[in-house]
Motif scaffolding. Structure first.
Motif, PDB file in Angstrom:
ATOM      1  N   TRP A  27       1.032  -1.085  -0.173  1.00 24.32           N
ATOM      2  CA  TRP A  27       0.081  -0.093   0.044  1.00 24.32           C
ATOM      3  C   TRP A  27       0.849   1.321   0.040  1.00 24.32           C
ATOM      4  O   TRP A  27       1.988   1.052   0.285  1.00 24.32           O
ATOM      5  N   VAL A  28       0.201   2.446  -0.430  1.00 26.17           N
ATOM      6  CA  VAL A  28       0.851   3.351  -0.442  1.00 26.17           C
ATOM      7  C   VAL A  28       0.083   4.702  -0.053  1.00 26.17           C
ATOM      8  O   VAL A  28      -1.152   4.599  -0.748  1.00 26.17           O
ATOM      9  N   VAL A  29       0.562   5.725   0.706  1.00 26.71           N
ATOM     10  CA  VAL A  29      -0.423   7.065   1.075  1.00 26.71           C
ATOM     11  C   VAL A  29       0.615   8.177   0.651  1.00 26.71           C
ATOM     12  O   VAL A  29       1.824   8.139   1.170  1.00 26.71           O
ATOM     13  N   MET A  30       0.271   8.899  -0.290  1.00 33.95           N
ATOM     14  CA  MET A  30       1.041   9.798  -1.024  1.00 33.95           C
ATOM     15  C   MET A  30       0.453  11.349  -1.057  1.00 33.95           C
ATOM     16  O   MET A  30      -0.478  11.405  -0.921  1.00 33.95           O
ATOM     17  N   ARG A  68      -4.278  20.387   0.530  1.00 35.26           N
ATOM     18  CA  ARG A  68      -3.382  19.448   0.186  1.00 35.26           C
ATOM     19  C   ARG A  68      -4.119  18.303  -0.603  1.00 35.26           C
ATOM     20  O   ARG A  68      -5.226  17.682   0.006  1.00 35.26           O
ATOM     21  N   ASP A  69      -3.812  17.565  -1.827  1.00 42.99           N
ATOM     22  CA  ASP A  69      -4.190  16.398  -2.432  1.00 42.99           C
ATOM     23  C   ASP A  69      -3.460  15.007  -1.808  1.00 42.99           C
ATOM     24  O   ASP A  69      -2.145  15.219  -1.868  1.00 42.99           O
ATOM     25  N   VAL A  77      -7.577  17.652   1.267  1.00 45.73           N
ATOM     26  CA  VAL A  77      -8.265  18.177   2.376  1.00 45.73           C
ATOM     27  C   VAL A  77      -7.702  19.255   2.777  1.00 45.73           C
ATOM     28  O   VAL A  77      -6.481  19.767   2.116  1.00 45.73           O
ATOM     29  N   THR A  78      -8.149  20.113   3.834  1.00 44.51           N
ATOM     30  CA  THR A  78      -7.821  21.705   3.906  1.00 44.51           C
ATOM     31  C   THR A  78      -7.043  21.416   5.521  1.00 44.51           C
ATOM     32  O   THR A  78      -7.779  21.026   6.609  1.00 44.51           O
ATOM     33  N   GLY A  79      -6.043  22.047   5.626  1.00 41.99           N
ATOM     34  CA  GLY A  79      -5.438  22.140   7.038  1.00 41.99           C
ATOM     35  C   GLY A  79      -5.755  23.491   7.487  1.00 41.99           C
ATOM     36  O   GLY A  79      -5.533  24.646   6.722  1.00 41.99           O
ATOM     37  N   PHE A  80      -5.944  23.667   8.816  1.00 39.53           N
ATOM     38  CA  PHE A  80      -6.598  25.242   9.248  1.00 39.53           C
ATOM     39  C   PHE A  80      -6.458  25.112  10.597  1.00 39.53           C
ATOM     40  O   PHE A  80      -6.270  24.220  11.467  1.00 39.53           O
ATOM     41  N   GLN A 108      -6.102  14.730  10.436  1.00 36.53           N
ATOM     42  CA  GLN A 108      -7.349  13.979  11.135  1.00 36.53           C
ATOM     43  C   GLN A 108      -8.374  14.228  10.239  1.00 36.53           C
ATOM     44  O   GLN A 108      -9.450  13.153  10.019  1.00 36.53           O
ATOM     45  N   LEU A 109      -8.548  15.292   9.087  1.00 37.76           N
ATOM     46  CA  LEU A 109      -9.525  15.166   8.236  1.00 37.76           C
ATOM     47  C   LEU A 109      -9.701  13.959   7.317  1.00 37.76           C
ATOM     48  O   LEU A 109     -10.451  13.342   6.814  1.00 37.76           O
ATOM     49  N   TRP A 110      -8.159  13.882   6.772  1.00 33.42           N
ATOM     50  CA  TRP A 110      -8.086  12.683   5.712  1.00 33.42           C
ATOM     51  C   TRP A 110      -8.436  11.289   6.429  1.00 33.42           C
ATOM     52  O   TRP A 110      -9.153  10.626   5.842  1.00 33.42           O
TER      53      TRP A 110
END
Length: 250
Positions: free
Chosen positions: A66-69, A81-82, A100-103, A113-115
């Motif tokens: 598996w890969v998370v990129m 960020r995609d 997702v958006t970091g804020f 956390q959103l992802w």
């Protein structure tokens, strides 16, 4: 800011830091988010974190592939960020992508956390054998309808905003919309699967944003159908969203 909370493993057991691929260490700008993603995965599925290696813009499983990129940084919006994932790293293989958006005071932590609660929940579910630990497999009795003709895995709805009663009402409306069963998104699905689906709603006193996207492409018809739902009025900003994956045709 309020969140619905997902369960975490009570006693995680995984390395505090994953091994780093010496041939492609992460860039400093990407390293923080990668390590946040690593810990979010490890808190829920330590068996995945124990096999993880971090390299250039990615985490990958040494044994299962598996890969998370990390993918694009949006022009003019560096906190957007995609993040993509695949269960089997191979040339030409399908990659599920979500934005997702970091804020707030900790953008990297918020983005992670959103992802993990949306697209990442689907990743965890499929990477650990689809046992219902992290996401719901639809089409079963008592479940909301999934994408017609496709095995569908869906995260919970994540909701947040300024006033709990308002973003909870928004979440209830999104759940009742059952948009996956009503919208025809099959034209954007990868026949070989899996395909990622993002459903996002933001409501302010004077604006509504309701979008359905498949593999990163906005589906106009599905988005218009979502927009037409009876969304509650709000006095502040309220957001509700979830992610789903159309895995394979039934």
């Amino acid at each position: 800011m309020f969140w619905n909370r997902s369960r975490k493993a009570p006693s995680p057991s995984y390395p505090d830091r994953p091994p780093v691929d010496p041939s492609a260490p992460p860039e400093p700008a990407d390293g923080e988010l990668l390590f946040r993603l690593y810990h979010e995965i490890g808190m829920r599925a330590p068996e995945l974190a124990r096999e993880a290696v971090v390299g250039d813009r990615m985490l990958f499983g040494r044994h299962t592939g598996w890969v998370v990129m990390l993918l694009d940084v949006h022009d003019g919006a560096p906190d957007h960020r995609d993040i993509g994932w695949t269960l089997k790293a191979r040339k030409g293989g399908s990659t599920v992508v979500d934005c997702v958006t970091g804020f707030g005071s900790d953008p990297a932590g918020m983005a992670a956390q959103l992802w993990i609660r949306t697209s990442g929940a689907c990743f965890l579910e499929l990477a650990t054998g689809s046992k219902g630990r992290f996401a719901e497999t639809l089409h079963r009795e008592g479940c909301a309808p999934g994408v017609p003709g496709w095995q569908t895995v869906s995260s919970n709805i994540v909701y947040y905003g300024e006033h709990p009663e308002e973003f909870e009402a928004l979440s209830d409306t999104l759940r009742d919309a059952e948009i996956l069963g009503r919208a025809d998104v099959t034209g954007l699905l990868d026949p070989a699967g899996p395909s990622g689906i993002k459903v996002f709603v933001n409501r302010t006193p004077d604006r509504l944003t309701a979008e359905v996207s498949v593999n990163g492409t906005r589906d106009d018809d599905a988005s218009e159908l979502l927009t037409a739902c009876p969304w509650p009025a709000v006095t502040g900003s309220a957001t509700a969203r979830f992610s789903a994956v159309a895995v394979r045709p039934l």
